[in-house]
Motif scaffolding. Structure first.
Motif, PDB file in Angstrom:
ATOM      1  N   ARG A  41       0.832  -1.204   0.000  1.00 24.71           N
ATOM      2  CA  ARG A  41       0.000   0.000   0.000  1.00 24.71           C
ATOM      3  C   ARG A  41       0.868   1.257   0.000  1.00 24.71           C
ATOM      4  O   ARG A  41       0.555   2.242  -0.680  1.00 24.71           O
ATOM      5  CB  ARG A  41      -0.921  -0.010   1.214  1.00 24.71           C
ATOM      6  N   ARG A  42       1.973   1.231   0.737  1.00 22.03           N
ATOM      7  CA  ARG A  42       2.880   2.385   0.746  1.00 22.03           C
ATOM      8  C   ARG A  42       3.535   2.582  -0.616  1.00 22.03           C
ATOM      9  O   ARG A  42       3.705   3.719  -1.077  1.00 22.03           O
ATOM     10  CB  ARG A  42       3.946   2.212   1.833  1.00 22.03           C
ATOM     11  N   VAL A  43       3.890   1.488  -1.258  1.00 17.96           N
ATOM     12  CA  VAL A  43       4.474   1.591  -2.602  1.00 17.96           C
ATOM     13  C   VAL A  43       3.458   2.225  -3.555  1.00 17.96           C
ATOM     14  O   VAL A  43       3.782   3.115  -4.344  1.00 17.96           O
ATOM     15  CB  VAL A  43       4.909   0.204  -3.122  1.00 17.96           C
ATOM     16  N   ASN A  44       2.221   1.772  -3.464  1.00 17.13           N
ATOM     17  CA  ASN A  44       1.172   2.299  -4.335  1.00 17.13           C
ATOM     18  C   ASN A  44       0.920   3.783  -4.102  1.00 17.13           C
ATOM     19  O   ASN A  44       0.566   4.522  -5.034  1.00 17.13           O
ATOM     20  CB  ASN A  44      -0.141   1.540  -4.108  1.00 17.13           C
ATOM     21  N   ALA A  45       1.071   4.225  -2.855  1.00 14.16           N
ATOM     22  CA  ALA A  45       0.757   5.612  -2.500  1.00 14.16           C
ATOM     23  C   ALA A  45       1.910   6.572  -2.760  1.00 14.16           C
ATOM     24  O   ALA A  45       1.706   7.790  -2.804  1.00 14.16           O
ATOM     25  CB  ALA A  45       0.355   5.685  -1.025  1.00 14.16           C
ATOM     26  N   THR A  46       3.109   6.057  -2.942  1.00  8.10           N
ATOM     27  CA  THR A  46       4.278   6.908  -3.165  1.00  8.10           C
ATOM     28  C   THR A  46       4.348   7.328  -4.631  1.00  8.10           C
ATOM     29  O   THR A  46       4.306   6.489  -5.528  1.00  8.10           O
ATOM     30  CB  THR A  46       5.571   6.159  -2.771  1.00  8.10           C
ATOM     31  N   ASN A  47       4.420   8.638  -4.854  1.00  9.43           N
ATOM     32  CA  ASN A  47       4.444   9.170  -6.231  1.00  9.43           C
ATOM     33  C   ASN A  47       3.267   8.621  -7.024  1.00  9.43           C
ATOM     34  O   ASN A  47       3.416   8.123  -8.146  1.00  9.43           O
ATOM     35  CB  ASN A  47       5.770   8.807  -6.908  1.00  9.43           C
ATOM     36  N   HIS A  48       2.055   8.731  -6.456  1.00  9.69           N
ATOM     37  CA  HIS A  48       0.916   7.976  -6.961  1.00  9.69           C
ATOM     38  C   HIS A  48       0.422   8.419  -8.339  1.00  9.69           C
ATOM     39  O   HIS A  48      -0.351   7.715  -8.959  1.00  9.69           O
ATOM     40  CB  HIS A  48      -0.239   8.011  -5.959  1.00  9.69           C
ATOM     41  N   HIS A  49       0.869   9.560  -8.822  1.00 10.97           N
ATOM     42  CA  HIS A  49       0.465   9.972 -10.169  1.00 10.97           C
ATOM     43  C   HIS A  49       1.343   9.347 -11.260  1.00 10.97           C
ATOM     44  O   HIS A  49       0.911   9.209 -12.403  1.00 10.97           O
ATOM     45  CB  HIS A  49       0.516  11.495 -10.314  1.00 10.97           C
ATOM     46  N   PHE A  70       7.778  -2.018 -10.261  1.00  8.97           N
ATOM     47  CA  PHE A  70       7.281  -2.242  -8.903  1.00  8.97           C
ATOM     48  C   PHE A  70       8.383  -2.806  -8.018  1.00  8.97           C
ATOM     49  O   PHE A  70       8.507  -2.435  -6.843  1.00  8.97           O
ATOM     50  CB  PHE A  70       6.077  -3.181  -8.909  1.00  8.97           C
ATOM     51  N   LEU A  71       9.212  -3.686  -8.568  1.00  7.22           N
ATOM     52  CA  LEU A  71      10.344  -4.225  -7.811  1.00  7.22           C
ATOM     53  C   LEU A  71      11.300  -3.105  -7.417  1.00  7.22           C
ATOM     54  O   LEU A  71      11.768  -3.047  -6.268  1.00  7.22           O
ATOM     55  CB  LEU A  71      11.078  -5.284  -8.635  1.00  7.22           C
ATOM     56  N   GLU A  72      11.588  -2.199  -8.355  1.00  9.56           N
ATOM     57  CA  GLU A  72      12.471  -1.072  -8.049  1.00  9.56           C
ATOM     58  C   GLU A  72      11.879  -0.190  -6.949  1.00  9.56           C
ATOM     59  O   GLU A  72      12.587   0.217  -6.005  1.00  9.56           O
ATOM     60  CB  GLU A  72      12.706  -0.232  -9.315  1.00  9.56           C
ATOM     61  N   GLU A  73      10.601   0.111  -7.066  1.00  2.63           N
ATOM     62  CA  GLU A  73       9.956   1.013  -6.102  1.00  2.63           C
ATOM     63  C   GLU A  73       9.841   0.380  -4.723  1.00  2.63           C
ATOM     64  O   GLU A  73      10.080   1.042  -3.701  1.00  2.63           O
ATOM     65  CB  GLU A  73       8.575   1.421  -6.622  1.00  2.63           C
ATOM     66  N   SER A  74       9.463  -0.890  -4.689  1.00  2.39           N
ATOM     67  CA  SER A  74       9.336  -1.561  -3.392  1.00  2.39           C
ATOM     68  C   SER A  74      10.700  -1.717  -2.722  1.00  2.39           C
ATOM     69  O   SER A  74      10.818  -1.570  -1.494  1.00  2.39           O
ATOM     70  CB  SER A  74       8.658  -2.929  -3.557  1.00  2.39           C
TER      71      SER A  74
END
Length: 223
Positions: A41-49, A70-74
């Motif tokens: 959920r935090r990954v999804n909410a970070t830089n959400h645009h 997604f792997l990079e962001e998480s």
């Protein structure tokens, strides 16, 4: 109860409204992997645009690229999770009472669905055999209009997607009730003038929907 004067349409999100929240499945995956709770959920909410979810739901990247991003962001947020492991968790269990409420609303108002989705999974725009299966195949035929982020090229909470739905239904935002399980998606609906309901659980949602529409909804699950 009589339908409330001034309401012409009820607009619904799909996942987390007609089905159980995907965040429950995300939490189970986090537990299996040993990741912190609500990490996805935090990954999804970070830089959400402009993050991987946003790009995928606007159909700007494919599943392979989503997996990589997604792997990079998480990983950047402290625990690596592949996008390909997250996608199967999107589908939830159908909530029959919410479907019954949709059918009741349709008898009195126009009804529409705004869904952030992706082309390859969790999409009502799939081919007919796929649409006929599962929760979406059961619910989507009831709507007068559907706006999908993967086809529209815009996603919630961008106000444009709500305006698109109003134009399709031929109504003004002030004449609409909007339901979504995410507060961030309810906010622009409210700012446009809609009566926004954040879906927390079925009982709370049906009580608020009753007040907003003037309709009565069965508080027991249909047989």
């Amino acid at each position: 109860m009589a339908p409330r004067s001034g309401i012409e349409a009820v607009i619904w999100d799909f996942g987390g409204v007609f089905t159980s929240s995907p965040f429950e499945a995300f939490n189970r995956l986090e537990a299996e992997l040993g990741a912190p709770k609500d990490h996805i959920r935090r990954v999804n909410a970070t830089n959400h645009h402009d993050n991987a979810w946003a790009l995928f739901e606007r159909n700007e990247i494919d599943a392979a690229r989503f997996d990589e991003l997604f792997l990079e962001e998480s990983t950047a947020l402290g625990f690596p999770i592949r996008g390909r492991d997250v996608l199967p968790k999107l589908s939830g269990e159908l909530r029959p009472r919410m479907v019954a409420a949709l059918k009741t609303c349709k008898q009195h108002f126009k009804v529409g669905c705004i869904t952030n989705n992706v082309v390859s999974t969790h999409s009502p725009g799939q081919n007919e055999p796929q649409r006929a299966a599962g929760a979406m195949g059961l619910v989507m035929p009831f709507f007068d209009a559907i706006v999908e982020s993967s086809k529209a090229g815009v996603r919630k909470p961008d106000p444009r997607i709500y305006v698109m739905m109003c134009e399709l239904l031929g109504v003004q935002p002030q004449a609409c009730v909007y339901l979504d399980d995410l507060g961030i998606n309810c906010k622009p609906a409210h700012q446009l003038g809609m009566t926004a309901i954040k879906v927390v659980d079925v009982d709370q949602t049906l009580a608020e929907l009753s007040r907003a529409t003037g309709l009565s909804f069965d508080q027991e699950a249909p047989a």
